[in-house]
Each structure stands twice: as C-alpha cells, then as structure tokens.
Scaffold this motif. Structure first.
Motif, mmCIF file in Angstrom:
data_model
loop_
_atom_site.group_PDB
_atom_site.id
_atom_site.type_symbol
_atom_site.label_atom_id
_atom_site.label_comp_id
_atom_site.label_asym_id
_atom_site.label_seq_id
_atom_site.Cartn_x
_atom_site.Cartn_y
_atom_site.Cartn_z
ATOM 1 N N SER A 162 0.847 -1.181 0.000
ATOM 2 C CA SER A 162 0.000 0.000 0.000
ATOM 3 C C SER A 162 0.890 1.241 0.000
ATOM 4 O O SER A 162 2.082 1.173 0.342
ATOM 5 N N PRO A 163 0.343 2.410 -0.352
ATOM 6 C CA PRO A 163 1.141 3.637 -0.282
ATOM 7 C C PRO A 163 1.731 3.888 1.102
ATOM 8 O O PRO A 163 2.890 4.319 1.217
ATOM 9 N N ALA A 164 0.958 3.606 2.153
ATOM 10 C CA ALA A 164 1.463 3.827 3.508
ATOM 11 C C ALA A 164 2.612 2.869 3.834
ATOM 12 O O ALA A 164 3.605 3.263 4.465
ATOM 13 N N GLU A 165 2.483 1.610 3.419
ATOM 14 C CA GLU A 165 3.546 0.636 3.663
ATOM 15 C C GLU A 165 4.804 1.008 2.884
ATOM 16 O O GLU A 165 5.929 0.876 3.395
ATOM 17 N N ALA A 166 4.631 1.449 1.656
ATOM 18 C CA ALA A 166 5.788 1.871 0.871
ATOM 19 C C ALA A 166 6.468 3.075 1.517
ATOM 20 O O ALA A 166 7.707 3.160 1.553
ATOM 21 N N ASP A 167 5.674 4.011 2.039
ATOM 22 C CA ASP A 167 6.256 5.169 2.712
ATOM 23 C C ASP A 167 7.070 4.749 3.937
ATOM 24 O O ASP A 167 8.151 5.297 4.193
ATOM 25 N N THR A 168 6.554 3.788 4.698
ATOM 26 C CA THR A 168 7.316 3.288 5.846
ATOM 27 C C THR A 168 8.607 2.636 5.383
ATOM 28 O O THR A 168 9.669 2.835 5.985
ATOM 29 N N GLY A 169 8.539 1.852 4.311
ATOM 30 C CA GLY A 169 9.747 1.237 3.767
ATOM 31 C C GLY A 169 10.766 2.274 3.341
ATOM 32 O O GLY A 169 11.979 2.113 3.590
ATOM 33 N N ARG A 170 10.308 3.346 2.702
ATOM 34 C CA ARG A 170 11.231 4.405 2.292
ATOM 35 C C ARG A 170 11.870 5.073 3.513
ATOM 36 O O ARG A 170 13.059 5.415 3.497
ATOM 37 N N ARG A 171 11.078 5.272 4.545
ATOM 38 C CA ARG A 171 11.611 5.903 5.757
ATOM 39 C C ARG A 171 12.686 5.030 6.392
ATOM 40 O O ARG A 171 13.722 5.539 6.846
ATOM 41 N N ILE A 172 12.450 3.729 6.425
ATOM 42 C CA ILE A 172 13.473 2.811 6.955
ATOM 43 C C ILE A 172 14.735 2.904 6.114
ATOM 44 O O ILE A 172 15.849 3.016 6.639
ATOM 45 N N ALA A 173 14.575 2.851 4.786
ATOM 46 C CA ALA A 173 15.735 2.892 3.897
ATOM 47 C C ALA A 173 16.492 4.205 4.035
ATOM 48 O O ALA A 173 17.739 4.219 4.101
ATOM 49 N N ASP A 174 15.779 5.321 4.078
ATOM 50 C CA ASP A 174 16.435 6.623 4.187
ATOM 51 C C ASP A 174 17.198 6.748 5.507
ATOM 52 O O ASP A 174 18.312 7.306 5.542
ATOM 53 N N THR A 175 16.609 6.226 6.585
ATOM 54 C CA THR A 175 17.274 6.297 7.882
ATOM 55 C C THR A 175 18.524 5.430 7.900
ATOM 56 O O THR A 175 19.580 5.849 8.411
ATOM 57 N N LEU A 176 18.438 4.245 7.329
ATOM 58 C CA LEU A 176 19.616 3.380 7.237
ATOM 59 C C LEU A 176 20.728 4.048 6.437
ATOM 60 O O LEU A 176 21.908 3.980 6.807
ATOM 61 N N GLU A 177 20.351 4.675 5.320
ATOM 62 C CA GLU A 177 21.341 5.355 4.491
ATOM 63 C C GLU A 177 22.054 6.449 5.295
ATOM 64 O O GLU A 177 23.289 6.568 5.266
ATOM 65 N N ARG A 178 21.287 7.237 6.009
ATOM 66 C CA ARG A 178 21.858 8.329 6.797
ATOM 67 C C ARG A 178 22.735 7.803 7.932
ATOM 68 O O ARG A 178 23.856 8.297 8.153
#
Length: 243
Positions: A162-178
């Motif tokens: 879902s869009p919300a699940e994808a947004d959570t996935g992006r947030r996890i990925a962005d935080t890991l990258e940082r």
C-alpha cells in the motif's frame, strides 16, 4: 544484500543457508582488482553476527580479519531493523495477519513502533562495526556499502504494498542510508553510495537492480534483494571509487 542469494553460481564452499553467490559484489570486485577474497557474507546477518554471534555455526564475521587486508567492504544493518522482512510482510495477502503463529509475527513486523525502536539502536551498532573493523584491519580501506534502492519514489505505485507501507519502507531505507554514512564518518571509514546511485533502478523500474516482492524461486535472485545487474553495478561503484 551482499551475499547475493539466488544469483548463480553459488560460491564454492559456501555454508548452508548463507545464500552466498560467486557473482556477488565482493567476488566481482576481487576479480577486477586482482585481490584474494575472503567472503564471509551471510544472508540474514545482523551487526551482532558481524561482531560477536555465530550464524548457523559460522563464527562472527570480524574473526576473518587478520590485519593483512587491503580492502574491507561491509553491508549491514538492514536485518537489525527488519527492513526486508517488513517489506515481505507488507507484501503478503491481508489474511496472513490472522493465521495463528504466522499472524502474530506479521503483525509485529508491520508495527511501525517496532521499526522505530530498532532504528533508534542501529546507529550505535553500525559505529561498533566500523570501530572493530578498523581495529582489526588498521591498514585497510574500509567501505560501508549502503543498500541498493528497493522502492520507487513517493507517488509511484509499489504493488502489492500500500502507499502507507511503501512510505514506511522508504523511511526505513532513508534512515539506514543516513546512519550508515554517519557511522562511517565517525569511525574513519568510507561510504559507497549504492542507494543514491540506484534510485532510478528500483525494483519497479524498467531496468531494475533489485527484485520485487514474491516467492523465492530456484535459480532466481531472492525477492527484495539485488539481482545480477545490481551486483555488477555495486562492483562498478566500488572499483570506480577506489580509483
């Protein structure tokens, strides 16, 4: 993500369950630079498996270092925060959350609070990895290789998520990258920015470097993991960065 589960051929002598491919980025980099490779990548590894815990009988990964290293590459942290497991759970049919035993695990994996708690701890764990690798391999160039981008940009569909699940996935990925970049900077290591280089090669793109959610199939790269093109791209980034 570094082991290359499902990418043929399997690495010779790879431990059972490691998912280690002879075409993963460590193998490709070693071949291109003419280096002797010691590959201890292992599917499902966490920072604890790098530092102190056995995994399926394999010793902690840092024990492979003896101080003679020229180059050390590290991709880690995603399993600490349940990055791919979260996306896998999100890709399951909705009734999966009501199945006894499995449902509880799925609900726990999809709980954003659990992901936030794990993200709050992984930065310190990544710093510990950088410090210990630097201590054991003081002459080496140590490269943290962050994760290839899995998800499309905001506003693009990522079915079955879902869009919300994808947004959570992006947030996890962005935080890991940082957090990976911060840990590298604080421990005298370098970063290979695979995430940034692969934004246009996400799993839903025309030329993906990673795979979409689905069932693991024999002879194919594991779902939500790098494919062969992705491994070649990461190897290119490392070799080009070394110069």
């Amino acid at each position: 993500m570094a082991a290359g589960p499902g990418i043929k051929p399997k690495a010779r002598g790879a431990p059972f369950g490691s998912g280690r491919s002879a075409a993963n980025y460590p193998h490709l980099v070693a071949q291109r630079l003419g280096l002797v490779l010691v590959d201890v990548t292992f599917s499902g590894a966490t920072t604890a498996h790098v530092l102190r815990d056995e995994q399926r009988g394999a010793p902690p990964q840092v024990q492979a270092l003896d101080g003679s290293e020229y180059l050390v590459t590290v991709t880690i942290g995603g399993n600490d925060v349940g990055y791919v497991p979260y996306l896998m759970a999100a890709g399951l049919p909705r009734f999966a959350s009501s199945i006894p035993v499995l449902g509880r695990a799925v609900r726990e994996m999809l709980d954003p609070a659990n992901r936030d708690a794990a993200l709050a701890e992984v930065g310190a764990s990544l710093r510990a990895v950088g410090q210990e690798v630097r201590r054991r391999a003081p002459q080496a160039r140590v490269l943290f290789v962050d994760y290839l981008t899995l998800l499309p940009p905001v506003g693009s569909p990522a079915a079955p998520l879902s869009p919300a699940e994808a947004d959570t996935g992006r947030r996890i990925a962005d935080t890991l990258e940082r957090l990976t970049a911060t840990a590298a900077a604080e421990t005298g290591c370098e970063v290979v920015a695979a995430a940034d280089a692969s934004r246009g090669h996400h799993a839903w793109s025309a030329h993906p470097w990673t795979t979409r959610p689905g069932l693991p199939l024999p002879g194919r790269a594991a779902p939500l993991h790098p494919n062969a093109a992705g491994m070649r791209a990461v190897a290119d980034l490392i070799v080009d960065g070394i110069g």
